[in-house]
Design an enzyme around this catalytic site. Structure first.
Site, PDB file in Angstrom:
ATOM      1  N   GLU A 159      16.903   9.968  -4.170  1.00  0.00           N
ATOM      2  CA  GLU A 159      17.119   8.567  -4.540  1.00  0.00           C
ATOM      3  C   GLU A 159      15.825   7.929  -5.043  1.00  0.00           C
ATOM      4  O   GLU A 159      15.846   7.090  -5.948  1.00  0.00           O
ATOM      5  CB  GLU A 159      17.662   7.799  -3.334  1.00  0.00           C
ATOM      6  CG  GLU A 159      19.086   8.224  -2.946  1.00  0.00           C
ATOM      7  CD  GLU A 159      19.554   7.590  -1.652  1.00  0.00           C
ATOM      8  OE1 GLU A 159      18.721   6.924  -0.972  1.00  0.00           O
ATOM      9  OE2 GLU A 159      20.736   7.754  -1.296  1.00  0.00           O
ATOM     10  N   SER A 209       5.751  26.386 -11.777  1.00  0.00           N
ATOM     11  CA  SER A 209       7.039  26.187 -12.447  1.00  0.00           C
ATOM     12  C   SER A 209       7.600  27.407 -13.175  1.00  0.00           C
ATOM     13  O   SER A 209       8.806  27.650 -13.123  1.00  0.00           O
ATOM     14  CB  SER A 209       6.942  25.019 -13.424  1.00  0.00           C
ATOM     15  OG  SER A 209       6.813  23.804 -12.744  1.00  0.00           O
ATOM     16  N   HIS A 245      20.768  21.353 -10.179  1.00  0.00           N
ATOM     17  CA  HIS A 245      19.589  22.223 -10.166  1.00  0.00           C
ATOM     18  C   HIS A 245      18.334  21.404  -9.871  1.00  0.00           C
ATOM     19  O   HIS A 245      17.481  21.808  -9.084  1.00  0.00           O
ATOM     20  CB  HIS A 245      19.431  22.937 -11.506  1.00  0.00           C
ATOM     21  CG  HIS A 245      18.152  23.701 -11.622  1.00  0.00           C
ATOM     22  ND1 HIS A 245      17.923  24.867 -10.926  1.00  0.00           N
ATOM     23  CD2 HIS A 245      17.011  23.444 -12.323  1.00  0.00           C
ATOM     24  CE1 HIS A 245      16.707  25.309 -11.196  1.00  0.00           C
ATOM     25  NE2 HIS A 245      16.136  24.464 -12.040  1.00  0.00           N
ATOM     26  N   SER A 246      18.223  20.259 -10.506  1.00  0.00           N
ATOM     27  CA  SER A 246      17.106  19.351 -10.278  1.00  0.00           C
ATOM     28  C   SER A 246      17.536  17.971 -10.739  1.00  0.00           C
ATOM     29  O   SER A 246      18.676  17.766 -11.170  1.00  0.00           O
ATOM     30  CB  SER A 246      15.865  19.803 -11.063  1.00  0.00           C
ATOM     31  OG  SER A 246      16.043  19.577 -12.452  1.00  0.00           O
TER      32      SER A 246
END
Length: 466
Positions: free
Chosen positions: A137, A223, A352-353
């Site tokens: 959030e 990443s 996923h993200s």
């Protein structure tokens, strides 16, 4: 058909394949078959050479097969006069301990973890869920730049982490926050990293969720997919050379298993016999690609056999199955000096993200159905409730207290300043800063001095030192 012949009958029966002793025998048998090297003594080699020269090979019989002697035939291949392409392979079974109602299927498969450990595992699951909700959030509100939730994969985190030692080195991909949490990473440390504040161990240089901890033996996440896999093999080989009684575990998804780094890393581990656990979280969707578009074979576990690595597939929503498999894998790594592949089948409930909308490649009903029918958190809660270790009152109390702690850490991290601008240039090289970085630093200083409003450093602990 070799694999089928090696599988204990208990592992071919779905209702009995959860016995730990069968798990061990299955892994050892599979490894022995796939790693067998054809060896002969010097005298037999001379005899074989003469046989080749004189063309004196005899017809194969069931008891005495003509062994293939080419240097590349390491698996004990034999000659056949039958032209036959192998098309069908036996499916690797999925090991489990608990059914979806949280009941142990075979009593002997229960690891009988202590009450304290079971409650820690469950509380860590709840804490991870609560932290995910708050930080997800926060990203949507623009307070942090990026986030990845762990919903649905909690058992893969806690089950594997509980079976490891702090001496074991962890290489994560980016969805292993629960492993760090179980090892002792604090809420303040999570929040500082996601906010890239002055207490962030990465000094603000990494995206959120790219955690790392020297004290917890957890390598910093990067990443690019799959880069951690050959690195883990190298670290494990270093452990082996040092005689360290520990192993390395490397986590990755089934999508990363399509990267070349997976294949080079696991092959290197097999040939070097490095003590590393390859832990694949197969959640069925990679970043946004369904499994049926990702591969046509029997998942990721089938690849272990081809590389000569002891392999097992587990129910990734069953925390006890993951624990048993990881514990045995660690034993094999440390005591037998070999790599192990674990494929944990699970389901990613969240996107996923925060950069992804999973409704583009799966229905919302599918996600909801998975949450209702096979939640790893609910399954383990039923298990501890059956032992009288948990209640609705304790659940409500823990959730309320945990949320308070997370919000407190969240607020404190948000108030702290960013690392000094100077940190842009530190930790790149050891010793004195080289000329090219000094040059870049001075150019940045000139720009910041020319545009002080645009480059306001009041939110940073310091600007550029001279």
């Amino acid at each position: 058909m070799l694999l089928r012949a090696l599988l204990p009958s208990a592992c071919r029966a779905a209702d009995r394949c959860a016995i730990p002793s069968n798990l061990a025998r299955y892994s050892v048998a599979l490894a022995a078959a796939s790693r067998r090297r054809f060896k002969t003594s010097a005298s037999s080699q001379n005899a074989t050479s003469a046989a080749h020269q004189n063309h004196q090979f005899q017809e194969s019989t069931p008891d005495k097969l003509n062994k293939v002697l080419f240097p590349g035939a390491l698996g004990g291949s034999f000659y056949t006069e039958s032209l036959h392409f192998i098309k069908d392979y036996p499916t690797i079974p999925t090991y489990r301990v608990l059914n979806t109602d949280g009941a142990v299927i075979v009593p002997d498969s229960d690891p009988n973890l202590s009450k304290d450990l079971c409650l820690k595992i469950y509380k860590d699951m709840l804490t991870l869920n609560a932290m995910d909700t708050i930080l997800y959030e926060a990203q949507r509100q623009g307070r942090i730049s990026f986030y990845m939730t762990n919903y649905g994969e909690e058992a893969t985190h806690m089950g594997s982490a509980a079976a490891l030692s702090l001496d074991d080195m962890v290489f994560g991909q980016y969805r292993e926050a629960g492993v760090l949490l179980h090892r002792g990473f604090s809420l303040d440390e999570f929040m500082s990293q996601c906010y890239s504040n002055e207490l962030d161990y990465g000094k603000g240089r990494q995206m959120p969720v790219h955690y790392g901890s020297r004290k917890l033996n957890f390598q910093t996440i990067s990443s690019p997919l799959g880069t951690q896999i050959p690195q883990a093999t190298g670290a494990a080989y270093a452990y082996k050379r040092d005689g360290k009684k520990a192993c390395v575990i490397v986590y990755f998804g089934e999508g990363a298993a399509s990267e070349g780094d997976f294949h080079s890393g696991i092959n290197m581990a097999a040939t070097l016999e490095a003590p590393v656990i390859f832990f694949c979280r197969n959640n069925g969707y990679a970043i946004s690609t369904p499994a049926h578009e990702q591969y046509a074979g029997d998942g990721i576990a089938s690849r272990g056999h081809g590389y000569g690595v002891a392999t097992i597939r587990v129910d990734g929503n069953d925390v006890l199955a993951v624990y048993n498999a990881t514990k045995e894998a660690r034993r094999m790594c440390v005591e037998e000096g070999r790599p192990v592949l674990i494929e944990a089948l699970t389901y990613r409930v969240g996107h996923h993200s925060t950069s992804d909308d999973s409704s583009a490649y799966r229905s919302k009903k599918e996600v909801t159905d998975w949450q209702k029918t096979d939640s790893p958190v609910t399954r383990f809660r039923k298990y501890i409730e059956s032992k009288g270790w948990w209640s609705d009152a304790e659940e409500a109390s823990w959730r309320q207290e945990t949320r308070k702690q997370i919000l407190k850490a969240f607020a404190e991290a948000e108030r702290k300043k960013k690392p000094a601008v100077e940190e842009l240039f530190t930790d790149v090289y050891g010793g004195e800063m080289p000329w090219n970085l000094k040059e870049q630093k001075e150019k940045l200083r000139a720009v910041m001095e020319k545009y002080p409003v645009e480059y306001d450093t009041s939110d940073f602990t310091a600007g550029l030192r001279s």
